[in-house]
Design a protein around this motif. Structure first.
Motif, PDB file in Angstrom:
ATOM      1  N   ARG A 130       0.843  -1.266   0.024  1.00  0.00           N
ATOM      2  CA  ARG A 130      -0.031  -0.074  -0.056  1.00  0.00           C
ATOM      3  C   ARG A 130       0.841   1.431   0.044  1.00  0.00           C
ATOM      4  O   ARG A 130       2.196   1.144   0.428  1.00  0.00           O
ATOM      5  N   LYS A 157       0.370   5.518   0.715  1.00  0.00           N
ATOM      6  CA  LYS A 157      -0.413   6.643   1.199  1.00  0.00           C
ATOM      7  C   LYS A 157       0.531   8.138   0.718  1.00  0.00           C
ATOM      8  O   LYS A 157       1.489   7.887   0.970  1.00  0.00           O
ATOM      9  N   THR A 158      -0.455   9.074   0.709  1.00  0.00           N
ATOM     10  CA  THR A 158       0.347  10.266   0.449  1.00  0.00           C
ATOM     11  C   THR A 158      -0.111  11.501   1.395  1.00  0.00           C
ATOM     12  O   THR A 158      -1.050  11.184   2.150  1.00  0.00           O
ATOM     13  N   THR A 199       7.108   0.465   6.998  1.00  0.00           N
ATOM     14  CA  THR A 199       6.761   1.839   6.249  1.00  0.00           C
ATOM     15  C   THR A 199       8.001   2.630   5.913  1.00  0.00           C
ATOM     16  O   THR A 199       8.498   2.932   6.909  1.00  0.00           O
TER      17      THR A 199
END
Length: 209
Positions: free
Chosen positions: A65, A67-68, A160
């Motif tokens: 995944r 995310k921004t 992450t």
């Protein structure tokens, strides 16, 4: 401001692909004898069971995944959730049999060790932050009954990591230099001051009569 780009230009500017390639290259350098390949994303268990992801002992590097988020000055960042699939089988090492679970845990632990290293976990790249500690990097097993019957053990390492300072800032970028004699910042082009004016609280001095 975003400019038009052709598909070729989009692919050439794809920072995610180079990020993944850098991780794969670093892991290959630090783990000779281990098969390490990129993977396009989440893996199906059938791919693991059929051994099409990576040959054991091996690591397959993908992401699950992205995310921004936005920085105040206009740049954005990407928080990429990486996943390394660990594929292990029993090996004869040093004249003795080492079970698949031991091999898998050792390989997963090796990835965690590399992620904890402040130099190598940046993968030789710039504008990459160290792996996030919330949540921390994690090693966990990924088993099925059929996997056990085939003598293969699977684990995943997840973490992450942020790709920072993407895009462009809303602030103007003219550069000035400090004038020590007059104690001021000088700019080569007077128009630069007009660009900066909306962002600098200041009072204009009256021109000399």
């Amino acid at each position: 401001m975003i400019e038009p780009r052709t598909l070729d230009q989009i692919l050439a500017a794809d920072a995610l692909a180079s990020f993944q390639a850098a991780i794969v290259a670093t892991l290959r350098t630090l783990n000779p004898g281990v098969t390490i390949e990129p993977h396009p994303g989440k893996v199906d268990l059938s791919e693991l069971v059929s051994k099409t992801v990576v040959k054991a002992p091996g690591l397959s590097v993908g992401w699950s995944r992205i995310k921004t988020g936005q920085h105040a000055e206009g740049h954005f960042y990407l928080a990429v959730e990486w996943v390394v699939y660990v594929v292990a089988e029993a090996r004869i090492i040093g004249g003795r049999r080492v079970e698949k679970e031991a091999v898998g845990i050792a390989l997963g632990g090796r990835v965690l060790e590399i992620l904890a290293d402040m130099e190598h976990s940046l993968w030789g790249l710039t504008r990459i932050l160290p792996p996030e500690t919330t949540p921390p990097a994690e090693l966990k097993p990924l088993f099925t009954i059929r996997d056990q019957a085939q003598g293969i053990a699977y684990y995943t390492v997840t973490w992450t990591q942020i790709m920072a300072d993407r895009g462009s800032s809303v602030f103007p970028d003219p550069a000035g230099h400090w004038n020590e004699q007059d104690r001021r910042i000088d700019y080569a082009d007077a128009s630069s001051i007009d660009e900066l004016a909306p962002w600098i609280p200041a009072l204009r001095e009256p021109d000399d009569a």
